[in-house]
Design a protein around this motif. Structure first.
Motif, short mmCIF file in Angstrom:
data_model
loop_
_atom_site.label_atom_id
_atom_site.label_comp_id
_atom_site.label_asym_id
_atom_site.label_seq_id
_atom_site.Cartn_x
_atom_site.Cartn_y
_atom_site.Cartn_z
N LYS C 43 -24.77 -50.56 20.45
CA LYS C 43 -25.97 -51.17 18.92
C LYS C 43 -26.41 -50.02 18.34
O LYS C 43 -26.38 -49.30 17.41
CB LYS C 43 -26.95 -52.37 19.65
N SER C 44 -26.57 -48.83 18.90
CA SER C 44 -26.89 -47.02 18.94
C SER C 44 -26.20 -46.84 18.13
O SER C 44 -26.26 -46.60 17.62
CB SER C 44 -27.56 -46.58 20.06
N THR C 45 -24.87 -46.82 18.77
CA THR C 45 -23.54 -46.47 17.91
C THR C 45 -23.53 -47.41 16.73
O THR C 45 -23.51 -46.09 15.70
CB THR C 45 -21.94 -47.03 18.61
N PHE C 82 -36.54 -43.73 16.50
CA PHE C 82 -36.00 -43.77 18.06
C PHE C 82 -36.68 -44.23 19.07
O PHE C 82 -37.50 -44.51 18.70
CB PHE C 82 -35.81 -42.47 17.97
N GLN C 83 -35.40 -44.67 19.94
CA GLN C 83 -36.80 -45.33 21.46
C GLN C 83 -37.64 -44.27 22.19
O GLN C 83 -38.47 -44.66 22.15
CB GLN C 83 -34.97 -45.71 22.18
N SER C 84 -36.49 -42.87 22.19
CA SER C 84 -37.35 -42.43 22.74
C SER C 84 -38.60 -41.07 21.87
O SER C 84 -39.26 -40.73 21.80
CB SER C 84 -36.50 -41.28 23.67
N PHE C 158 -34.21 -48.78 13.32
CA PHE C 158 -35.13 -49.24 14.55
C PHE C 158 -34.69 -49.11 15.87
O PHE C 158 -32.95 -50.02 15.85
CB PHE C 158 -36.16 -49.94 14.13
N ASP C 159 -34.04 -47.73 16.27
CA ASP C 159 -33.36 -47.93 17.74
C ASP C 159 -33.87 -48.51 19.07
O ASP C 159 -34.81 -47.55 19.90
CB ASP C 159 -32.22 -46.53 18.22
N GLU C 160 -34.65 -49.65 19.37
CA GLU C 160 -35.00 -49.94 20.51
C GLU C 160 -36.66 -49.33 20.16
O GLU C 160 -36.62 -48.81 21.40
CB GLU C 160 -34.35 -50.18 21.59
N PRO C 161 -37.62 -49.65 19.35
CA PRO C 161 -38.32 -48.63 18.88
C PRO C 161 -39.64 -49.52 20.69
O PRO C 161 -40.64 -48.65 20.39
CB PRO C 161 -39.06 -49.50 17.98
MG MG Z 1 -29.32 -47.67 22.33
#
Ligand code: MG
Ligand code: ADP
Lengths: 296, 290, 365
Positions: C43-45, C82-84, C158-161
């Motif tokens: 997914k992130s990729t 980003f997630q982080s 949005f990456d797993e926000p």
């Molecule tokens: Mg990911």
């Protein structure tokens, strides 16, 4: 490391008070062992030669004199020259400052590239650099001497700076790389989306983060280069020697009587800059030592 | 073009360092290896002659002494520094209030140049005026401590100075290691009623194996490269009694004008270092990738 | 209507390992596209490829009708969370939000006014002078959103926000993001491994597994008519019951037989679905198995089942029974008197049933 205070494993219960005292006694004894040479150096440097010959090694000076310090700084003889350590001290300053600055800067950029802008082969390059940190320098002494001659900088301070930079970038790269890999790659991604490029990201985001590792690297490089003897003695000539080489020459000078007080004063002068740095920034010094060996 | 430049900035910036390492480390090693196979004397010659330099080297009594010294010095230096460092680290780990100050004291020699260390210990061990004179001054007239001028003992004098310089560093490494052991495990052991000494011997110290290895590598590396200390403390003497491979190499290269010998001795040194360091670095790098 | 994001035949590999395989996905303007799948599925990729942070090995990416396949991230007119959070640690909140504008040479006055707008919208006005390290998780999350909002991009990524927030905050922020999407009318692509987030936010869901698209559809489609066993199992919580069964043709329809140990097989008659292979996997969501008498309809059939376990969950009570060696979960009302070890009549709603091939796992009906 400094503020970690785990619970003691030996509990100071009533019966163990004695053990506790024993512990302190042993620790104090070791402290004496480590301090003794410094103490002897200082006291000896403040004595006259007569007092040295007649008194005990560990006795405090009866008549404090700074004559030895004056001599060590400005008129002690190494070989045929009798100018004291002063010119050599400044040689060391003149070569250490630029060598530290340049090697640190290169290390920062290299570390940034290797940790955050990985490309195919970057890891191999890093491994090659890392192995390079561990070679005994004897193996590059001969070709380096010829190369410096070839470049026309043999026996000069710029030549020594060059040598220190070349063999310093392995460690400086290692330091910065190990620091920058702990920074999440998302930071660079976010900045890229924000429109920033390679240098902008380095300057605006990584540089402000780098103060601690900068300190570690600068102190490490400073200590290494200031204390270096091998390169200094191999690649310098009469007027361009660094302070360690001059100190050794003064101590082992065969002309005249052995002036132990002058030798000790000279040794303290040569040691002063790194000791000073250790005193004010010991935390970073220790971190550099441990990072340089237990590579993260 | 601009896009190409933008994409390749990282490569372009790393290239000079890469080239420098390639030339000044690996190229130079190759050069030294090459010259070690020739009849070079004052000037390098480039006709390969085989292993004559190595034959000369291994036949030279002075080299023999140097290697013996390296073995004695290295073994003692490493073992004593490790034991002392570990002891100090464990003692300091007992919630000592003055820990910060003590640590500073134990570690400061590491900030000194080996030339300074050598100079200081040369004076302290000076038979006429140093410790020997001091103890005799206390009434022990027969006391003798003349290691620096005794060919059989001089190498131990170097060990003393080297241990003084490096043991604090080992202490710092071990202390960091002791502190990195999971606090909960230690608590669990104490709840189980395990005595302090077995907490150390059975739990903490075994978990520090990587740090032992690191300390060993660093000390071994220091021992093989050590040059300054010998020069300052004994100058390799009396005679050649405290020659190490490093001083042998230096003498051949810069005072004897025997480049072939210098090169071959340097190659032997490098082989020894790499035999120790390469497996270590290799495993470290692999562990990090995997 | 032209798609805002159009991904065609995208392939991505790292060296020899293929991470994404032949991805075809599009997002309509104003749509909320959710990429969902287990962690490590790519997914992130995929999101990074859309952003231009990763180069792709094949295919094309169009954003706003323009081919962006080889365009660098800064020129794609996107914003990303980003997630982080990836907040710049040494910059204040205000500088974090305005850094992008500054890099792009937006003048000071515009930067200040946009900053104010966004800060008001996200209610972070009082935080503008703080460093990220002085913020709570939820506040950091808002700042990260602010950094994206201020860009006013064509496409939000949005990456797993929300995955670093605690459960309560996660629900709050989920609603807020939904509201934001509604207010802005912007196109959003949202990555999550949380299927509830996917269901609640999406106008369109893409289910990924091992770099391969499993199904694309509206949340209802994905939920009601999963395309294969993987989707059926992954979407919904508790998961869909997947029970091996044998089928045979009968006069009234298809006879479904489910083995059970220590009892006669369960027999159900499906009057709607014919033409099934002999061996199938029958899929029924827990809410499609109720206590007898609480569910009516032509397709509802009652079966006496031994109850293994009872799990009260507030509004509902879940009971578990063993059929064909599988634990089958039914969702009952909270006042049920079911006890472990007792038997209970359960009502199976075959109107909602899914069938999957036992070998390929593909949907059959
Ligand atoms: Mg990911
Ligand atoms: N730089 C990389 N090199 C090699 N493999 C990678 C790299 N980045 C991610 N991967 C692999 O790609 C797969 C998908 O990763 P990712 O997109 O982060 O998954 P997700 O976001 O769905 O959890 C993972 O198996 C991961 O190991």
């Amino acid at each position: 490391m400094v503020d970690a205070t785990p619970a003691p494993l030996v509990n100071p219960r009533a019966g163990q008070v004695a053990l506790r005292w024993l512990l302190f006694a042993i620790l104090a004894l070791f402290a004496l062992f480590y301090l003794m040479p410094l103490f002897v150096m200082i006291t000896t440097s403040l004595k006259s030669l007569d007092e040295i010959r007649s008194g005990s090694l560990v006795a405090l000076p009866v008549q404090v004199t700074f004559e030895a310090w004056r001599t060590a700084w400005s008129s002690a003889c190494s070989g045929i020259q009798c100018e004291g350590l002063r010119p050599y001290f400044w040689n060391s300053v003149a070569l250490t400052v630029p060598a530290v600055a340049v090697s640190t800067l290169i290390g920062a950029v290299n570390g940034y590239v290797i940790a955050q802008w990985k490309f195919r082969g970057a890891n191999l390059i890093f491994s090659l650099m890392l192995f390079g940190c561990f070679i005994p320098f004897q193996v590059v002494l001969l070709p380096m001497a010829r190369t410096l001659g070839f470049m026309g900088v043999a026996g000069t301070i710029p030549g020594l700076i060059f040598v220190h930079v070349i063999y310093g970038i392995g460690f400086t790269t290692l330091f910065f790389r190990n620091y920058y890999v702990t920074i999440p790659v998302e930071l660079v991604k976010a900045a890229k989306v924000d429109g920033a490029g390679f240098f902008r990201i380095f300057w605006s985001i990584f540089m402000p983060l780098s103060l601690p590792i900068m300190m570690v690297t600068v102190i490490w490089q400073f200590t290494q280069i200031w204390n270096d003897f091998l390169f200094g003695v191999s690649f310098s000539q009469a007027g361009t020697q660094p302070v360690t080489v001059a100190l050794n020459n003064i101590v082992n000078s065969t002309t005249g009587v052995k002036e132990y007080n002058v030798n000790m004063a000279a040794a303290i002068i040569a040691a002063f800059p790194t000791l000073f740095v250790y005193a004010v920034a010991g935390k970073y010094f220790i971190r550099g030592l441990t990072a340089g060996s237990v590579k993260g | 073009m601009a896009a190409w430049l933008e994409r390749n900035v990282p490569r372009i910036l790393l290239a000079p360092s890469f080239l420098a390492v390639l030339v000044f480390v690996y190229g130079f090693i190759a050069w030294t290896a090459w010259v070690s196979m020739t009849r070079s004397r004052l000037l390098p010659k480039y006709e390969i002659e085989g292993f004559i330099q190595y034959e000369r080297l291994f036949a030279a009594p002075r080299w023999d002494t140097a290697m013996n010294n390296l073995f004695i010095f290295g073994a003692l230096f490493i073992v004593v520094s490790m034991l002392l460092g570990l002891l100090l680290a464990i003692l300091l780990d007992q919630k000592i209030r003055t820990e910060g100050a003590l640590r500073t004291i134990y570690l400061y020699p590491m900030a000194l140049s080996m030339i300074v260390t050598g100079t200081a210990w040369k004076w302290i061990m000076n038979p006429g005026l140093g410790i020997e004179a001091m103890v005799r001054g206390w009434g022990f007239d027969e006391f003798a401590f003349d290691w620096v001028i005794d060919p059989d003992m001089a190498i131990y004098a170097i060990v003393v100075a080297a241990v003084w310089q490096a043991s604090g560093f080992v202490m710092a490494l071990f202390l960091a290691g002791l502190r990195s052991v999971d606090e909960e495990i230690i608590r669990a052991a104490r709840v189980d009623g395990i005595p302090t000494w077995s907490i150390y011997s059975a739990i903490i110290i075994p978990s520090m194996a990587p740090i032992f290895l690191s300390a060993f590598i660093v000390l071994a590396h220091l021992a093989i490269k050590s040059f300054d200390l010998v020069i300052a403390l004994t100058g390799g003497g009396p005679g050649y009694a405290t020659d190490l491979p490093a001083t042998y190499m230096y003498a051949m290269a810069f005072s004897r004008g025997d480049i072939g010998q210098a090169a071959s001795s340097a190659m032997v040194m490098m082989t020894v270092v790499f035999a120790i360091v390469v497996p270590y670095l290799y495993s470290e790098l692999r562990a990090k990738r995997g | 209507m032209e798609a805002m994001l159009e991904i065609r035949n995208l392939d991505k590999s790292y060296g020899a390992t293929e991470i994404l395989k032949d991805i075809n996905v599009s997002a309509e303007p104003g749509g909320f596209l959710v990429l969902v799948g287990p962690s490590g599925c790519g997914k992130s990729t995929l999101l990074n490829c859309i952003a231009g942070l990763e180069s792709i090995s094949g295919g094309s990416i169009h954003i706003g009708g323009r081919d962006m396949t080889h365009v660098s991230p800064k020129d794609r007119n996107i914003a990303m969370v980003f997630q982080s959070y990836a907040l710049y640690p040494t910059m204040s909140v205000a500088r974090n939000i305005t850094f992008g504008m500054k890099v792009r040479g937006v003048d000071r006055a515009t930067r200040a006014s946009k900053l104010q707008d966004v800060a008001r919208q996200l209610q972070i006005e009082q935080l503008l002078d703080r460093r990220p390290s002085q913020l709570s998780g939820g506040q950091r999350q808002r700042v990260a959103m602010g950094r994206a909002l201020v860009r006013d991009p064509q496409l939000f990524l949005f990456d797993e926000p929300l995955s670093n927030l605690d459960a309560k905050l996660r629900v709050e922020m989920r609603l807020e993001i939904k509201k934001l999407h509604h207010d802005l009318g912007a196109t959003m692509v949202y990555v999550t491994h949380d299927q509830i987030e996917a269901m609640t936010l999406a106008t369109k869901i893409v289910v990924l597994k091992d770099g391969v698209v499993q199904q694309i559809g509206s949340p209802a489609e994905i939920y009601r008519r999963p395309a294969n066993l993987f989707v059926a199992d992954f979407m919904g919580s508790p998961a869909m019951n997947l029970i091996p069964a044998r089928t045979s043709r009968e006069s009234g329809g298809t006879r479904i037989e489910i083995e059970r140990t220590g009892g006669a097989p369960v027999v159900l008659i499906d009057t709607r679905n014919g033409d099934l292979p002999e061996e199938v996997i029958l899929g029924l969501r827990p809410e499609d198995i109720a206590e007898a008498g609480f569910r009516a309809g032509e397709e509802v059939q009652e079966v006496k089942c031994l109850i293994d376990m009872v799990e009260p969950a507030g509004a509902d009570t879940f009971v578990v029974s063993r059929l064909a060696g599988r634990q089958v979960t039914a969702r009952l009302h909270s006042e049920t008197t079911a006890q472990p070890g007792s038997t209970l009549d359960l009502a199976f709603d075959l109107g909602k049933v899914s069938y999957f091939a036992q070998d390929t796992g593909e949907r059959l009906n």
